[in-house]
Write a protein that holds these residues in place. Structure first.
Motif, PDB file in Angstrom:
ATOM      1  N   SER A  93      -2.107  -9.363   7.878  1.00  0.00           N
ATOM      2  CA  SER A  93      -1.113 -10.363   7.884  1.00  0.00           C
ATOM      3  C   SER A  93      -1.579 -11.689   8.598  1.00  0.00           C
ATOM      4  O   SER A  93      -1.306 -12.754   8.284  1.00  0.00           O
ATOM      5  CB  SER A  93       0.292  -9.966   8.218  1.00  0.00           C
ATOM      6  N   LYS A  94      -2.186 -11.174   9.834  1.00  0.00           N
ATOM      7  CA  LYS A  94      -2.618 -12.152  10.727  1.00  0.00           C
ATOM      8  C   LYS A  94      -3.944 -13.011  10.347  1.00  0.00           C
ATOM      9  O   LYS A  94      -4.135 -14.256  10.350  1.00  0.00           O
ATOM     10  CB  LYS A  94      -2.723 -11.716  12.135  1.00  0.00           C
ATOM     11  N   HIS A  95      -4.879 -12.291   9.475  1.00  0.00           N
ATOM     12  CA  HIS A  95      -6.344 -12.521   9.379  1.00  0.00           C
ATOM     13  C   HIS A  95      -6.525 -12.961   8.084  1.00  0.00           C
ATOM     14  O   HIS A  95      -7.099 -13.916   7.761  1.00  0.00           O
ATOM     15  CB  HIS A  95      -7.184 -11.617  10.116  1.00  0.00           C
ATOM     16  N   GLU A 143       6.753  -1.552   6.620  1.00  0.00           N
ATOM     17  CA  GLU A 143       5.832  -2.009   7.172  1.00  0.00           C
ATOM     18  C   GLU A 143       4.473  -2.229   6.399  1.00  0.00           C
ATOM     19  O   GLU A 143       3.482  -3.107   7.029  1.00  0.00           O
ATOM     20  CB  GLU A 143       5.384  -1.259   8.625  1.00  0.00           C
ATOM     21  N   LEU A 144       4.359  -1.461   5.228  1.00  0.00           N
ATOM     22  CA  LEU A 144       3.202  -1.647   4.652  1.00  0.00           C
ATOM     23  C   LEU A 144       3.299  -2.857   3.293  1.00  0.00           C
ATOM     24  O   LEU A 144       2.315  -2.442   2.559  1.00  0.00           O
ATOM     25  CB  LEU A 144       2.692  -0.451   4.055  1.00  0.00           C
ATOM     26  N   CYS A 145       4.567  -3.390   3.279  1.00  0.00           N
ATOM     27  CA  CYS A 145       4.691  -4.425   2.696  1.00  0.00           C
ATOM     28  C   CYS A 145       4.203  -5.443   2.947  1.00  0.00           C
ATOM     29  O   CYS A 145       4.655  -6.212   3.949  1.00  0.00           O
ATOM     30  CB  CYS A 145       6.097  -4.383   2.092  1.00  0.00           C
ATOM     31  N   LEU A 146       3.283  -6.443   2.197  1.00  0.00           N
ATOM     32  CA  LEU A 146       2.471  -7.621   2.710  1.00  0.00           C
ATOM     33  C   LEU A 146       3.480  -8.793   1.808  1.00  0.00           C
ATOM     34  O   LEU A 146       3.526  -8.678   0.667  1.00  0.00           O
ATOM     35  CB  LEU A 146       1.348  -7.774   2.260  1.00  0.00           C
ATOM     36  N   THR A 147       3.549  -9.814   2.462  1.00  0.00           N
ATOM     37  CA  THR A 147       4.224 -11.042   1.791  1.00  0.00           C
ATOM     38  C   THR A 147       3.126 -11.584   0.914  1.00  0.00           C
ATOM     39  O   THR A 147       1.977 -11.850   1.040  1.00  0.00           O
ATOM     40  CB  THR A 147       4.528 -12.087   2.949  1.00  0.00           C
ATOM     41  N   LEU A 166       0.739  -1.080  -0.123  1.00  0.00           N
ATOM     42  CA  LEU A 166       0.088  -0.009   0.045  1.00  0.00           C
ATOM     43  C   LEU A 166       0.989   1.080   0.020  1.00  0.00           C
ATOM     44  O   LEU A 166       1.934   1.363   0.826  1.00  0.00           O
ATOM     45  CB  LEU A 166      -0.869   0.214   1.238  1.00  0.00           C
ATOM     46  N   LEU A 167       0.714   2.330  -0.852  1.00  0.00           N
ATOM     47  CA  LEU A 167       1.513   3.354  -0.853  1.00  0.00           C
ATOM     48  C   LEU A 167       0.611   4.511  -0.923  1.00  0.00           C
ATOM     49  O   LEU A 167      -0.641   4.699  -0.840  1.00  0.00           O
ATOM     50  CB  LEU A 167       1.984   3.441  -2.447  1.00  0.00           C
ATOM     51  N   ASN A 168       1.321   5.630  -0.595  1.00  0.00           N
ATOM     52  CA  ASN A 168       0.681   7.179  -0.607  1.00  0.00           C
ATOM     53  C   ASN A 168       0.818   7.791  -1.853  1.00  0.00           C
ATOM     54  O   ASN A 168      -0.095   8.735  -2.095  1.00  0.00           O
ATOM     55  CB  ASN A 168       1.584   8.101   0.402  1.00  0.00           C
ATOM     56  N   GLY A 169       1.437   7.010  -2.860  1.00  0.00           N
ATOM     57  CA  GLY A 169       1.297   7.298  -4.303  1.00  0.00           C
ATOM     58  C   GLY A 169       2.656   6.942  -4.816  1.00  0.00           C
ATOM     59  O   GLY A 169       3.404   6.278  -4.107  1.00  0.00           O
ATOM     60  N   GLY A 170       2.696   7.038  -6.134  1.00  0.00           N
ATOM     61  CA  GLY A 170       3.762   6.505  -7.043  1.00  0.00           C
ATOM     62  C   GLY A 170       3.764   5.389  -7.591  1.00  0.00           C
ATOM     63  O   GLY A 170       4.987   4.800  -7.995  1.00  0.00           O
ATOM     64  N   GLY A 171       2.557   4.762  -7.791  1.00  0.00           N
ATOM     65  CA  GLY A 171       2.524   3.006  -8.097  1.00  0.00           C
ATOM     66  C   GLY A 171       2.660   2.930  -9.691  1.00  0.00           C
ATOM     67  O   GLY A 171       3.075   2.070 -10.036  1.00  0.00           O
ATOM     68  N   TYR A 172       2.112   3.931 -10.043  1.00  0.00           N
ATOM     69  CA  TYR A 172       2.072   3.927 -11.954  1.00  0.00           C
ATOM     70  C   TYR A 172       3.463   4.272 -12.398  1.00  0.00           C
ATOM     71  O   TYR A 172       3.833   4.964 -12.912  1.00  0.00           O
ATOM     72  CB  TYR A 172       1.224   5.235 -12.508  1.00  0.00           C
ATOM     73  N   ALA A 173       4.478   3.416 -12.005  1.00  0.00           N
ATOM     74  CA  ALA A 173       5.894   3.727 -12.472  1.00  0.00           C
ATOM     75  C   ALA A 173       6.853   2.214 -12.383  1.00  0.00           C
ATOM     76  O   ALA A 173       6.263   1.461 -11.924  1.00  0.00           O
ATOM     77  CB  ALA A 173       6.450   4.571 -11.438  1.00  0.00           C
ATOM     78  N   ASP A 174       7.695   2.603 -13.055  1.00  0.00           N
ATOM     79  CA  ASP A 174       9.010   1.390 -12.977  1.00  0.00           C
ATOM     80  C   ASP A 174       9.199   0.899 -11.561  1.00  0.00           C
ATOM     81  O   ASP A 174       9.388  -0.230 -11.485  1.00  0.00           O
ATOM     82  CB  ASP A 174       9.856   1.669 -13.901  1.00  0.00           C
ATOM     83  N   TYR A 175       9.464   1.912 -10.926  1.00  0.00           N
ATOM     84  CA  TYR A 175      10.017   1.800  -9.589  1.00  0.00           C
ATOM     85  C   TYR A 175       9.114   2.582  -8.539  1.00  0.00           C
ATOM     86  O   TYR A 175       8.870   3.862  -8.826  1.00  0.00           O
ATOM     87  CB  TYR A 175      11.445   2.038  -9.413  1.00  0.00           C
ATOM     88  N   CYS A 176       8.990   2.287  -7.266  1.00  0.00           N
ATOM     89  CA  CYS A 176       8.292   3.247  -6.341  1.00  0.00           C
ATOM     90  C   CYS A 176       9.121   2.709  -5.081  1.00  0.00           C
ATOM     91  O   CYS A 176       9.426   1.827  -4.663  1.00  0.00           O
ATOM     92  CB  CYS A 176       6.659   2.817  -6.146  1.00  0.00           C
ATOM     93  N   VAL A 177       8.894   3.737  -3.920  1.00  0.00           N
ATOM     94  CA  VAL A 177       9.001   3.367  -2.583  1.00  0.00           C
ATOM     95  C   VAL A 177       7.769   3.057  -1.787  1.00  0.00           C
ATOM     96  O   VAL A 177       6.601   3.760  -2.071  1.00  0.00           O
ATOM     97  CB  VAL A 177       9.775   4.715  -2.066  1.00  0.00           C
ATOM     98  N   ALA A 178       7.968   2.456  -0.825  1.00  0.00           N
ATOM     99  CA  ALA A 178       6.783   1.901   0.194  1.00  0.00           C
ATOM    100  C   ALA A 178       7.594   2.063   1.694  1.00  0.00           C
ATOM    101  O   ALA A 178       8.547   1.649   1.748  1.00  0.00           O
ATOM    102  CB  ALA A 178       6.096   0.903  -0.218  1.00  0.00           C
TER     103      ALA A 178
END
Length: 331
Positions: free
Chosen positions: A284-286, A107-111, A92-104
């Motif tokens: 992640s848990k549920h 803690e908001l990266c899910l397996t 989940l991002l605050n923005g920037g996903g329509y791109a080749d690379y983004c930062v996140a």
């Protein structure tokens, strides 16, 4: 090797889908607590349309669109140990996903579960955060209860149906048109109602022998709210996700008080980093175990190349989609 320049999609000015441009930008650098992701797919969501139309961005947020991605971690910011480089994630991002690379935020990266293709995983984060918080925390949906989900053929709606069923609840769902109704029935809903040809109020009262439903998940607003409240059983909970037919409503407080109803709402993007981190831990848990077990999966409508982001927005604005619309960024 990470390049210096990448492709990205921005809105050159407020307006319709045609204002979306594919441009070149510097690859962002992960700051403290962040990871850099090589994007495989990006989810397309209605807040992206609001941003394109000129909705002000939170301070410090990139003008590159996109609130959810799937991809591979390629670099870490200061203080980050996990997820490690090479890890497939959905974020989940605050923005920037329509791109080749983004930062996140790390803690908001899910397996990504092994059974979920990485290219499809971008359809999970926004729906999972929205559904967990609204359906289970605010709506307090319990096994054996009945939930009414409006706009149920959307990406969030189809995800919510599966989550509700996985917890043992009974689902009544509305959508517009025979194709969407057929898709809802395929998902196993107890009652699918075509809003174009049926009035959901008498249909639900008849189906429930006059009792109504325990929870309403509503994305319509306007005059739907009063009609939804009339359907709630004593102690029922009404949760508003959006208001496609208007934000201003009239309420009968006597009805709310007499039946002990609650009326609540939330929106995801403005939530604090700490609150989003808490939600990520709950998901992640549920929810991730249910995805790994095959009980929940993102319903995908169409995947388009990044350069066709405008066409993806047109699909959402036409309400043509059944499930998620994704942008393919890398194979």
């Amino acid at each position: 090797m990470i390049p210096e320049i990448m492709n990205a999609v921005i809105a050159r000015q407020p307006g319709g889908p045609d204002v979306l441009d594919l441009v070149q930008r510097s690859v962002p650098q992960p700051q403290s607590g962040e990871v850099l992701i090589r994007v495989v797919s990006a989810g397309v969501n209605r807040p992206d349309i609001l941003q394109r139309n000129g909705m002000p961005l939170p301070p410090g947020v990139t003008d590159v669109l996109g609130l959810e991605v799937s991809g591979t971690v390629v670099a870490l910011g200061a203080g980050v140990e996990s997820p490690a480089p090479g890890t497939p994630v959905m974020a989940l991002l605050n923005g920037g996903g329509y791109a080749d690379y983004c930062v996140a935020r790390a803690e908001l990266c899910l397996t990504v579960p092994e059974n979920l293709p990485l290219a499809q995983a971008a359809g999970v984060p926004e729906a999972a955060f929205t559904v967990w918080h609204n359906l289970f925390e605010l709506g307090r949906l319990q096994p054996g209860e009945t939930v009414l989900i409006h706009g149920a053929a959307s990406g969030v709606g189809t995800f919510a149906i599966q989550c509700a069923q996985a917890c043992g609840a009974r689902v009544i769902a509305t959508a517009g048109g025979s194709e969407k109704i057929a898709a809802l029935r395929q998902l196993g809903v107890w009652r699918a109602i075509d809003r174009r040809s049926e009035d959901f109020v008498p249909v639900i009262l008849d189906a429930t022998q006059g009792r109504g439903v325990d929870v309403v998940l509503d994305n319509v607003g306007g005059d739907y709210v009063a009609r939804n409240l009339s359907l709630l059983a004593p102690g029922g909970r009404h949760v508003s996700l959006s208001f496609m037919q208007g934000a201003k409503i009239e309420l009968d407080l006597q009805l709310l008080m007499r039946k002990g109803l609650s009326l609540t709402s939330s929106t995801l993007r403005p939530k604090s980093a700490a609150e989003k981190m808490r939600l990520a831990q709950c998901i992640s848990k549920h929810l991730l175990p249910l995805i790994a077990a095959g009980n929940i999966a993102p319903v995908l409508y169409q995947t388009l190349p990044l350069a066709q982001a405008a066409d993806a927005h047109r699909l959402l604005e036409a309400n043509a989609n059944i499930g998620k619309v994704l942008l393919e960024v890398a194979s």
